[in-house]
Design an enzyme around this catalytic site. Structure first.
Site, PDB file in Angstrom:
ATOM      1  N   GLU A   1       0.794  -1.234   0.000  1.00  0.00           N
ATOM      2  CA  GLU A   1       0.000   0.000   0.000  1.00  0.00           C
ATOM      3  C   GLU A   1       0.827   1.286   0.000  1.00  0.00           C
ATOM      4  OE1 GLU A   1      -2.931  -0.260   3.114  1.00  0.00           O
ATOM      5  OE2 GLU A   1      -4.101  -1.740   2.009  1.00  0.00           O
TER       6      GLU A   1
ATOM      7  N   GLU B   1      -6.201  -8.140  -0.291  1.00  0.00           N
ATOM      8  CA  GLU B   1      -7.010  -7.977   0.914  1.00  0.00           C
ATOM      9  C   GLU B   1      -8.457  -7.705   0.514  1.00  0.00           C
ATOM     10  OE1 GLU B   1      -5.553  -4.846   3.405  1.00  0.00           O
ATOM     11  OE2 GLU B   1      -3.462  -5.509   3.272  1.00  0.00           O
TER      12      GLU B   1
END
Length: 777
Positions: free
Chosen positions: A429, A534
């Site tokens: 991320e 995710e």
């Protein structure tokens, strides 16, 4: 010389393992001894060749997937892979072979056309698998011995020794020899044979007993045909299979065909509400001050107890075939005043590799935290600001991060680990809206070059390199790095962040299909393998610490920003009192999400009980809890088709995802447009005006585990690798340049660069930046 005597052998005399005829008639044509594989061609001590036995049954019962080696019933038990593996006219062939060779298929769940054109017996060309099976006549234990002989180089032989759902059990006898047996359950599950008093059983299926390192035991439950395998004298054997439909670790995982179904298995510290800790940095500071209770070493208690071997067994039993393991950079080292517990989590990552190997699970290694933080969020190590590719220390932190990527890539590219750790997510991320897309793309290409330099190009050499989309959206990565060898895109889609809603769960069930499915399909066609690293079942942000420690929730209007209160989280989190309809709706949401994403990792496998509430306070995020209580599917394959046939990816993947050719053909024009380093960084200015490092430090090579083999005569250490696959990579570690000044790596983007940057007698800064070879700049 007289002609050799040729006599016909009955099945009981054959040099092949007997075929399990299940009471049916044996083949009418006996095996000709002159055509049988001579035993002298096998290495000393090798077991006789074994085959899968019958493909279909004459008695009308169902095809057994683990034995389905042919596409038609040509007459009961004679329809076996033994004939396809020994074509007529070849050494070891038979007259029956021509009947079965054309219809043989290696994957029982595919049409045989999927694997055509099959190579000829003498040819290695083509995508088929018969050559690999012919090369795998030995038992898994014998094969691994052969591998050990060539262990100094790249593993060239794909081992298929235990690539069936019925496990082969190797029993350790008191004299150190082994005996083997197999079991046929007659259905899609495998149960290992009962222990017959042997000293050490090294493999088993459903119902078998597993003894863990501490001596405790549990019963392995796997209704999907999976089986575990671990022999302490052969610890790098990759014979385990998670489920019957998932390739064993010694088989090729066909990305774009075989679905990735996984969960993160967290090796991160817990959040303790009794101390003021909002991230691992502040937690570590508090623990270091708490010497009376063990100081920073308290963290190791969490590593030891939170995720255990039994979790990996349960993950395989849940129909999952991957784990995504977040690993921070302090698994390698810390510098300066960084308070993290250094290196300890690496010990437990090695344990995770061992357990994943044992249960046939592949690993996506995710570098979750970079020095200085790549996103400013608590899970990057320290809540605050972005200091990678941003601000005055953005370049130096990026150099240091690339070193950690290099060190990890060198370790996992070793032959002992490459078939288990198959995907490397190089950065979790990163905040591209902060850093800008161009610096991130340059960083990604440089990381790619480093990983490929460590492990080599071509299928089986080094891991697939996975990139997070940086929150730019999948469409902005279409065509990125054309010609690259095995790259993947990582997306983290969630329904719970942003605007909140009090609508029932049922209203969200189809949202993944309409919001995610087409984007994933487009990305797999335009970029390559794309997966959700995710996702969860949460439709709002209720849950203890979902947004961070003590940061509140949008749903209740207590989170930072202008979020009106929608309702109370109390009923949302009261999972013990959810009715059957609520559980069913969450289950349907999970299934539609899985189908839309196709390749995915549910966040997360397991959430511990809150120390305050003594129960799980984020139930939408725990796969295990959902399985135990009925709102997660017991078989993730149920998801296929939930979004409709038009949403299923029909292929092919963009070429960059498939690899296998050994090619690495990124056009020079692309490489030149993304040369490292970028000329400027956001909130910092020109690279030449920023602190940077030089590659002159000692590299902290990651240690390997220690395994020993004991026989009646000697104890020997098994080669676990030296942590460094490419011996030609001799560059040093990025470290301070003598005479130059540096800021704290976590200083923040508003600080000014050091002044002066370097002393007057240090060479021109631009020469330092541009004079380092491309792969180290």
């Amino acid at each position: 010389m007289s002609e050799p005597t040729v006599r016909n052998l009955q099945p009981s005399e054959s040099r092949y393992e007997p075929l399990p005829f299940d009471g049916l008639s044996p083949p009418a044509t006996p095996v000709n001894e002159s055509l049988a594989l001579p035993m002298q061609e096998l290495p000393a001590g090798a077991a006789r060749p074994r085959f899968q036995g019958t493909a279909l049954r004459e008695d009308g019962s169902m095809m057994r997937d683990s034995f389905a080696s042919s596409t038609f019933n040509a007459g009961g038990s004679v329809n076996s892979s033994v004939y396809a593996l020994n074509p007529a006219g070849a050494a070891g062939g038979s007259t029956l072979s021509s009947t079965y060779l054309a219809s043989y298929r290696d994957d029982p769940n595919a049409d045989y056309q999927d694997e055509s054109p099959e190579p000829t017996y003498a040819s290695k060309a083509g995508p088929g698998y018969l050559e690999e099976k012919r090369a795998a006549y030995l038992s898994p234990r014998s094969q691994s011995k052969k591998w050990a002989i060539i262990g100094g180089g790249v593993l060239l032989l794909v081992i298929i020794g235990v690539a069936v759902a019925v496990p082969i059990i190797l029993n350790k006898n008191k004299d150190g020899s082994t005996s083997d047996s197999s079991s046929d359950s007659g259905n899609n599950s495998s149960s290992g044979p009962a222990d017959t008093g042997s000293r050490n059983v090294v493999t088993g299926g459903d119902g078998s007993s597993v003894t863990m390192e501490d001596g405790t035991t549990f019963t392995y439950t796997n209704k999907f045909g999976g089986y575990w395998y671990f022999d302490p004298e052969d610890p790098f054997n990759n014979g385990a299979r998670a489920q019957s439909w998932t390739p064993a670790l010694n088989e090729t995982f066909k990305y774009g065909v075989d679905a990735i179904r996984g969960v993160p298995a967290l090796y991160e510290p817990y959040a303790n509400a009794s101390i003021s800790a909002v991230d691992e940095w502040t937690l570590s500071e508090n623990m270091r001050a708490d010497t009376a209770n063990g100081g920073i070493n308290q963290l190791e208690d969490h590593y030891k107890t939170f995720i255990t071997e039994q979790d990996f067994a349960e993950i395989a039993a849940a129909g999952l075939n991957f784990v995504r393991i977040p690993l921070p950079y302090w698994a390698i080292e810390t510098r300066g005043d960084e308070p993290f517990l250094a290196k300890t989590c690496w010990t437990y990552f090695l344990k995770a590799i061992e357990w994943a190997r044992k249960y046939g699970i592949r690993i996506n290694l995710d570098l979750h935290a970079l020095p200085g933080s790549q996103n400013g969020w608590n899970h990057s190590g320290r809540l605050g600001t972005v200091n990678v590719l941003n601000g005055p220390m953005g370049y130096a932190n990026a150099q240091r991060s690339l070193d950690y990527i290099r060190i990890l890539a060198e370790f996992i590219s070793q032959p002992q680990y490459k078939d288990v750790v198959v995907i490397f997510g190089i950065t979790n991320e990163p905040q591209a809206p902060v850093t800008g897309a161009d610096p991130l793309q340059r960083f990604y290409l440089e990381a790619y070059n480093i990983v490929r330099r460590a492990g080599g190009t071509g299928e089986g050499n080094g891991p697939m390199v996975s990139y997070h989309d940086g929150f730019l959206g999948l469409g902005n990565w279409a065509g990125f790095l054309p010609g690259a060898d095995r790259i993947a895109m990582d997306l983290h889609p969630y329904l719970c962040f942003g605007g909140q809603s009090a609508d029932p769960v049922s209203s969200f069930v189809n949202t993944p299909c309409t919001s995610w499915a087409n984007n994933m399909n487009d990305s797999m066609s335009a970029f390559g393998l794309s997966a959700a690293g995710e996702f969860s079942n949460a439709i709002n942000d209720c849950g203890l610490y979902v947004n961070g420690v003590n940061l509140g929730t949008r749903f209740e209007g207590t989170y930072t920003g202008d979020f009106p209160r929608v309702g109370s989280c109390d009923t949302v989190l009261d999972w013990q009192n959810w009715d059957d309809n609520t559980k069913q709706q969450y289950r349907e949401l999970a299934l539609s999400s899985m189908d839309a994403l196709q390749n995915w990792f549910f966040w997360t496998w397991k959430i511990g009980n809150s120390s305050v509430y003594n129960t799980v306070m984020a139930p939408h995020w725990s796969y295990q809890l959902g399985l135990q209580n009925g709102w997660m599917p017991t078989d993730p394959r149920e998801s296929v088709g939930r979004c409709g046939a038009t949403h299923l990816f029909a292929g092919p993947l963009a070429p960059s995802a498939t690899g296998g050719t050994g090619a690495d053909t990124i056009p020079a024009s692309v490489s030149e447009s993304l040369v490292w380093p970028p000329p400027t960084l956001s909130n910092a200015g020109a690279i030449a005006d920023l602190p940077s490092y030089t590659p002159t430090g000692a590299v902290p090579t990651l240690p390997a585990p220690t395994f020993t083999a004991t026989s009646a005569h000697a104890t020997s250490t098994i080669d676990a690798g030296n942590g460094w696959f490419n011996a030609q990579d001799t560059d040093g570690l990025m470290t301070d340049i003598a005479g130059c000044n540096y800021l704290d790596p976590w200083v923040g983007p508003t600080a000014a660069p050091p002044s002066p940057l370097c002393s007057a007698n240090v060479a021109v800064r631009n020469a330092e930046v541009t004079g380092v070879p491309l792969h180290r700049r």
